[in-house]
Design a protein around this motif. Structure first.
Motif, PDB file in Angstrom:
ATOM      1  N   PHE A  55       0.797  -1.143   0.162  1.00  0.00           N
ATOM      2  CA  PHE A  55       0.211   0.135   0.202  1.00  0.00           C
ATOM      3  C   PHE A  55       1.108   1.024   0.139  1.00  0.00           C
ATOM      4  O   PHE A  55       0.204   2.220  -0.427  1.00  0.00           O
ATOM      5  CB  PHE A  55      -0.747   0.140   1.192  1.00  0.00           C
ATOM      6  CG  PHE A  55      -1.574   1.209   1.608  1.00  0.00           C
ATOM      7  CD1 PHE A  55      -2.958   1.009   0.867  1.00  0.00           C
ATOM      8  CD2 PHE A  55      -1.045   2.184   2.829  1.00  0.00           C
ATOM      9  CE1 PHE A  55      -3.337   2.857   0.674  1.00  0.00           C
ATOM     10  CE2 PHE A  55      -1.979   3.167   2.605  1.00  0.00           C
ATOM     11  CZ  PHE A  55      -2.937   3.852   1.608  1.00  0.00           C
ATOM     12  N   LEU A  56       1.589   1.191   1.056  1.00  0.00           N
ATOM     13  CA  LEU A  56       3.057   2.536   0.995  1.00  0.00           C
ATOM     14  C   LEU A  56       3.717   2.385  -0.501  1.00  0.00           C
ATOM     15  O   LEU A  56       4.292   4.037  -0.981  1.00  0.00           O
ATOM     16  CB  LEU A  56       3.987   2.216   2.346  1.00  0.00           C
ATOM     17  CG  LEU A  56       2.372   2.313   3.378  1.00  0.00           C
ATOM     18  CD1 LEU A  56       4.341   2.375   4.517  1.00  0.00           C
ATOM     19  CD2 LEU A  56       2.021   3.561   3.404  1.00  0.00           C
ATOM     20  N   ASP A  57       3.738   1.523  -0.769  1.00  0.00           N
ATOM     21  CA  ASP A  57       4.751   1.829  -2.258  1.00  0.00           C
ATOM     22  C   ASP A  57       3.845   2.350  -3.271  1.00  0.00           C
ATOM     23  O   ASP A  57       4.364   3.151  -3.764  1.00  0.00           O
ATOM     24  CB  ASP A  57       5.623   0.167  -2.424  1.00  0.00           C
ATOM     25  CG  ASP A  57       6.111   0.154  -4.008  1.00  0.00           C
ATOM     26  OD1 ASP A  57       7.114   1.068  -3.756  1.00  0.00           O
ATOM     27  OD2 ASP A  57       5.657  -0.432  -4.877  1.00  0.00           O
ATOM     28  N   ASN A  58       2.460   2.328  -3.162  1.00  0.00           N
ATOM     29  CA  ASN A  58       2.238   2.183  -4.156  1.00  0.00           C
ATOM     30  C   ASN A  58       1.083   4.071  -3.876  1.00  0.00           C
ATOM     31  O   ASN A  58       0.911   4.616  -4.958  1.00  0.00           O
ATOM     32  CB  ASN A  58       0.147   1.969  -4.294  1.00  0.00           C
ATOM     33  CG  ASN A  58      -0.420   2.076  -5.402  1.00  0.00           C
ATOM     34  OD1 ASN A  58      -1.319   2.250  -6.063  1.00  0.00           O
ATOM     35  ND2 ASN A  58      -0.391   0.785  -5.976  1.00  0.00           N
ATOM     36  N   GLU A  59       1.271   4.271  -2.446  1.00  0.00           N
ATOM     37  CA  GLU A  59       0.852   5.827  -2.114  1.00  0.00           C
ATOM     38  C   GLU A  59       2.018   6.460  -1.883  1.00  0.00           C
ATOM     39  O   GLU A  59       2.073   7.730  -2.808  1.00  0.00           O
ATOM     40  CB  GLU A  59       0.198   5.787  -1.309  1.00  0.00           C
ATOM     41  CG  GLU A  59      -1.228   4.809  -1.386  1.00  0.00           C
ATOM     42  CD  GLU A  59      -2.638   5.889  -1.646  1.00  0.00           C
ATOM     43  OE1 GLU A  59      -2.231   7.028  -1.941  1.00  0.00           O
ATOM     44  OE2 GLU A  59      -3.133   5.319  -2.965  1.00  0.00           O
ATOM     45  N   ASN A  60       3.477   6.211  -2.017  1.00  0.00           N
ATOM     46  CA  ASN A  60       3.958   7.225  -1.456  1.00  0.00           C
ATOM     47  C   ASN A  60       5.600   7.437  -1.593  1.00  0.00           C
ATOM     48  O   ASN A  60       6.377   7.068  -1.040  1.00  0.00           O
ATOM     49  CB  ASN A  60       4.286   7.262  -0.256  1.00  0.00           C
ATOM     50  CG  ASN A  60       2.570   8.609   0.367  1.00  0.00           C
ATOM     51  OD1 ASN A  60       2.388   9.263  -0.337  1.00  0.00           O
ATOM     52  ND2 ASN A  60       2.314   7.845   1.265  1.00  0.00           N
ATOM     53  N   GLY A  61       5.408   5.207  -2.509  1.00  0.00           N
ATOM     54  CA  GLY A  61       7.168   5.011  -2.292  1.00  0.00           C
ATOM     55  C   GLY A  61       7.498   5.681  -3.243  1.00  0.00           C
ATOM     56  O   GLY A  61       7.278   6.854  -4.295  1.00  0.00           O
ATOM     57  N   LYS A  62       9.470   6.150  -3.692  1.00  0.00           N
ATOM     58  CA  LYS A  62       9.791   6.643  -4.100  1.00  0.00           C
ATOM     59  C   LYS A  62      11.032   5.647  -4.500  1.00  0.00           C
ATOM     60  O   LYS A  62      12.228   4.734  -4.537  1.00  0.00           O
ATOM     61  CB  LYS A  62      10.955   7.763  -3.545  1.00  0.00           C
ATOM     62  CG  LYS A  62      10.005   8.705  -2.488  1.00  0.00           C
ATOM     63  CD  LYS A  62       9.753   9.370  -3.853  1.00  0.00           C
ATOM     64  CE  LYS A  62       9.163  10.170  -2.741  1.00  0.00           C
ATOM     65  NZ  LYS A  62       7.989  11.308  -3.566  1.00  0.00           N
ATOM     66  N   PRO A  63      11.178   5.563  -6.532  1.00  0.00           N
ATOM     67  CA  PRO A  63      10.882   6.686  -6.553  1.00  0.00           C
ATOM     68  C   PRO A  63       8.748   6.477  -7.466  1.00  0.00           C
ATOM     69  O   PRO A  63       8.244   4.867  -7.078  1.00  0.00           O
ATOM     70  CB  PRO A  63      11.120   6.343  -8.595  1.00  0.00           C
ATOM     71  CG  PRO A  63      11.843   5.054  -9.094  1.00  0.00           C
ATOM     72  CD  PRO A  63      11.304   4.837  -7.476  1.00  0.00           C
TER      73      PRO A  63
END
Length: 227
Positions: free
Chosen positions: A136-144
């Motif tokens: 979830f966090l990677d999809n929402e706020n992941g970098k890049p």
């Protein structure tokens, strides 16, 4: 079809309709996107007959998918990841047919889905686990930042045998479509939109060109009609 409770290690995918907030400006188009996602998800999850079964829930413009083996807790096998990637490919292809795009993040780790009905008319299905949170966090706020249409696998917590299979292209099918992208060491990217690994570089060139055109259009709008 109800989903039985699950508690164990597995692969978890979080997918999201790209640009859904913008689509909501046109209620009819937003509804079409949601209807398409639910339909694609339901049809593809229902039609499975393999040992490693993908199950999932869809809420609003998002979906959470996970894998189990014959209704049991699975091990960290490449077959379970392959099953998940095949479903993701099919859902993305079906969404693309109607000009909708998804972003998809996959993670491995602890996952718990609890089927719990509170009382008639209200149903709660809690989802827990570091795999879900990571996806979830990677999809929402992941970098890049993940871009429309992309599907990527979070490298952190991936089992060594999965990393080895990806990096050495040990699989003769779907793993050949997984690559590192540029200098990004946090993810592996799954190129669901191609059928041959030789097409990956061409796709990347075309995607980069299209993405740059978007910013060129923005710049043109900002400049207006000035000479």
């Amino acid at each position: 079809m109800p989903i039985n409770s699950y508690d164990g290690d597995t692969f978890v995918a979080f997918l999201d309709i790209s640009g859904f907030k913008e689509l909501m400006r046109n209620g009819k188009k937003a509804w079409k996107a949601l209807d398409r996602l639910y339909q694609c998800g339901y049809e593809n999850l229902r039609s499975q007959n393999n040992e490693y079964r993908v199950e999932g829930v869809f809420v609003s413009d998002s979906g959470v998918l996970f894998v189990r083996r014959n209704n049991q807790i699975i091990s960290n096998t490449s077959e379970s990841l392959k099953s998940l990637l095949m479903i993701i490919k099919r859902i993305n292809e079906r969404m693309r047919e109607k000009d909708f795009m998804l972003t998809t993040s996959i993670a491995y780790g602890k996952f718990r889905y609890q089927e719990r009905i509170e009382f008639k008319g209200i149903e709660k299905n809690p989802i827990y686990g570091n795999a879900y949170v990571s996806a979830f966090l990677d999809n929402e706020n992941g970098k890049p930042e993940i871009r429309p249409g992309q599907c990527r696998i979070v490298r952190k917590n991936l089992p060594d045998n999965i990393i080895q299979a990806i990096e050495q292209n040990q699989d003769n099918d779907i793993f050949r479509m997984i690559r590192k992208r540029g200098h990004n060491n946090k993810h592996f990217y799954y190129y669901w939109m191609v059928n041959d690994p030789l097409e990956i570089e061409i796709f990347e060139q075309n995607y980069k060109y299209a993405y740059n055109l978007k910013y060129a259009g923005m710049l043109k709008a900002l400049k207006g009609n000035r000479h």
